[in-house]
Design an enzyme around this catalytic site. Sequence first.
Site, PDB file in Angstrom:
ATOM      1  N   ASP A  68       0.936  -1.289  -0.160  1.00 58.23           N
ATOM      2  CA  ASP A  68       0.206   0.086  -0.092  1.00 58.23           C
ATOM      3  C   ASP A  68       0.884   1.313   0.038  1.00 58.23           C
ATOM      4  O   ASP A  68       1.808   1.295   0.882  1.00 58.23           O
ATOM      5  CB  ASP A  68      -0.842   0.046   1.261  1.00 58.23           C
ATOM      6  CG  ASP A  68      -1.778   1.045   1.372  1.00 58.23           C
ATOM      7  OD1 ASP A  68      -1.664   1.957   0.606  1.00 58.23           O
ATOM      8  OD2 ASP A  68      -2.637   0.906   2.137  1.00 58.23           O
TER       9      ASP A  68
ATOM     10  N   GLU B 137      -2.210   7.040 -12.440  1.00 61.75           N
ATOM     11  CA  GLU B 137      -3.976   6.731 -12.112  1.00 61.75           C
ATOM     12  C   GLU B 137      -3.951   5.859 -10.798  1.00 61.75           C
ATOM     13  O   GLU B 137      -4.947   5.062 -11.077  1.00 61.75           O
ATOM     14  CB  GLU B 137      -4.378   6.112 -13.260  1.00 61.75           C
ATOM     15  CG  GLU B 137      -4.518   7.298 -14.387  1.00 61.75           C
ATOM     16  CD  GLU B 137      -5.326   6.744 -15.841  1.00 61.75           C
ATOM     17  OE1 GLU B 137      -6.183   6.276 -15.614  1.00 61.75           O
ATOM     18  OE2 GLU B 137      -4.704   7.318 -16.905  1.00 61.75           O
TER      19      GLU B 137
ATOM     20  N   HIS C  84      -7.340   6.498  -5.790  1.00 58.86           N
ATOM     21  CA  HIS C  84      -8.024   5.723  -5.127  1.00 58.86           C
ATOM     22  C   HIS C  84      -7.302   5.983  -3.487  1.00 58.86           C
ATOM     23  O   HIS C  84      -8.003   5.134  -2.595  1.00 58.86           O
ATOM     24  CB  HIS C  84      -7.304   4.174  -5.228  1.00 58.86           C
ATOM     25  CG  HIS C  84      -8.243   3.668  -6.642  1.00 58.86           C
ATOM     26  ND1 HIS C  84      -9.330   3.299  -6.886  1.00 58.86           N
ATOM     27  CD2 HIS C  84      -7.506   3.489  -7.548  1.00 58.86           C
ATOM     28  CE1 HIS C  84      -9.631   3.122  -7.973  1.00 58.86           C
ATOM     29  NE2 HIS C  84      -8.472   3.139  -8.471  1.00 58.86           N
TER      30      HIS C  84
HETATM   31  C1  LIG Z   1      -6.411   2.571 -12.807  1.00 61.15           C
HETATM   32  S1  LIG Z   1      -5.386   1.335 -12.306  1.00 61.15           S
HETATM   33  C2  LIG Z   1      -3.812   1.958 -13.053  1.00 61.15           C
HETATM   34  C3  LIG Z   1      -2.929   0.547 -13.137  1.00 61.15           C
HETATM   35  C4  LIG Z   1      -1.472   0.961 -13.992  1.00 61.15           C
HETATM   36  N1  LIG Z   1      -0.749   2.154 -13.418  1.00 61.15           N
HETATM   37  C5  LIG Z   1      -1.694   1.397 -15.323  1.00 61.15           C
HETATM   38  O1  LIG Z   1      -1.514   2.374 -15.787  1.00 61.15           O
HETATM   39  O2  LIG Z   1      -1.957   0.399 -16.137  1.00 61.15           O
HETATM   40  C6  LIG Z   1      -4.997   1.651 -10.438  1.00 61.15           C
HETATM   41  C7  LIG Z   1      -3.939   0.957  -9.931  1.00 61.15           C
HETATM   42  O3  LIG Z   1      -3.698   1.646  -8.517  1.00 61.15           O
HETATM   43  C8  LIG Z   1      -3.465   0.325  -7.575  1.00 61.15           C
HETATM   44  N2  LIG Z   1      -3.934   1.059  -6.225  1.00 61.15           N
HETATM   45  C9  LIG Z   1      -5.146   1.508  -5.741  1.00 61.15           C
HETATM   46  N3  LIG Z   1      -4.917   2.058  -4.387  1.00 61.15           N
HETATM   47  C10 LIG Z   1      -3.320   1.793  -4.133  1.00 61.15           C
HETATM   48  C11 LIG Z   1      -2.836   1.741  -3.069  1.00 61.15           C
HETATM   49  N4  LIG Z   1      -3.405   2.090  -1.734  1.00 61.15           N
HETATM   50  N5  LIG Z   1      -1.371   1.395  -2.904  1.00 61.15           N
HETATM   51  C12 LIG Z   1      -0.980   0.840  -3.920  1.00 61.15           C
HETATM   52  N6  LIG Z   1      -1.643   0.691  -5.316  1.00 61.15           N
HETATM   53  C13 LIG Z   1      -2.787   0.932  -5.045  1.00 61.15           C
HETATM   54  C14 LIG Z   1      -4.630  -0.454  -8.102  1.00 61.15           C
HETATM   55  O4  LIG Z   1      -4.630  -1.842  -7.325  1.00 61.15           O
HETATM   56  C15 LIG Z   1      -4.456  -0.497  -9.620  1.00 61.15           C
HETATM   57  O5  LIG Z   1      -3.344  -1.679  -9.989  1.00 61.15           O
END
Ligand SMILES: C[S@@+](CC[C@H](N)C(=O)[O-])C[C@H]1O[C@@H](n2cnc3c(N)ncnc32)[C@H](O)[C@@H]1O
Length: 280
Positions: A121, A139, A143
């Site tokens: 995380d 992106e 979140h």
């Molecule tokens: C819209 S996707 C983008 C994936 C990648 N960066 C791409 O461009 O193909 C968002 C990513 O953020 C990750 N994510 C969301 N919250 C997170 C957190 N607190 N820590 C790490 N990763 C996180 C999700 O699991 C997902 O892999």
Amino acid sequence: MAAEKSGVDNVANFYEGLGQVLNIAWGENLHYGYWEDDADDSTVGTATARLTDLLIDLLRPASGDTVLDIGCGVGKPALQLVAARRTRVTGITISDVEVARAAENAAAAGHRDLATFRNADVTDLPFEDDAFDAAWAVESLLHVPDRGRALAETARVLRPGGRLVIADTVQRPPLDAGSRAVLDAFRAAYHVSPYATADEYRDLLAANGFTGIDVRDISDKVVRTGRVMADAVAARRDELARIEGPEPVDQYIDLMRRAAASPGIGYLVIAATLGPASGA
Ligand SMILES: C[S@@+](CC[C@H](N)C(=O)[O-])C[C@H]1O[C@@H](n2cnc3c(N)ncnc32)[C@H](O)[C@@H]1O
């Protein structure tokens, strides 16, 4: 703490459910595409890879640099970075399914030695101080409810002088009622936090020791994404509905179309350097 953990679990469930379905319709670059203008008829694959290329240019990594990929998805942007610059990338995501897919993709690309992936995380990074030469968050920060903590952790694990690049959907105040309704629906359906603004990112980056903060609004270059993404999902609607159920698929199509038509929703790419500005 329990509430925070369940927030992360909700996001992981999204990426292990509808997110995997979207990978089928959209491709494995789970981010926006970049189109030069209306006459640009590039495919989704070309347009999403072009956005990654823009971020690579902003990151400016040297061969052999260690790069942290925050929210790596299934590893597609990380592998494009490795192929372009021979960096060593560590990708993190909160989804075990994505970690496994990203590792498979790295092996298939012959880059298992240069690209590794693990569950972590961004608000609690399992790395030593100064561990990375550079980092990007493509992106993923949308979140994260506590973006200040995410950027403090990122600053901690970056070495002084390290580069950070962020790509994110943002809100562009003042919000019209339609944009506000779409943002609220996104929040409820996809476990995104209140979208940041450009000013929030500037302030948080400065507060965490970043300088040379370069914020670019590229909304007009990526705005086609919502419509094209909705069309890609709609074209395979029945097949995708059999996997995930019709409701989430139909809701996604509706929301992406409305997002593309919402002036209050924009897209930023941001680059900054950790530590005092050079020459200061
Ligand atoms: C819209 S996707 C983008 C994936 C990648 N960066 C791409 O461009 O193909 C968002 C990513 O953020 C990750 N994510 C969301 N919250 C997170 C957190 N607190 N820590 C790490 N990763 C996180 C999700 O699991 C997902 O892999």
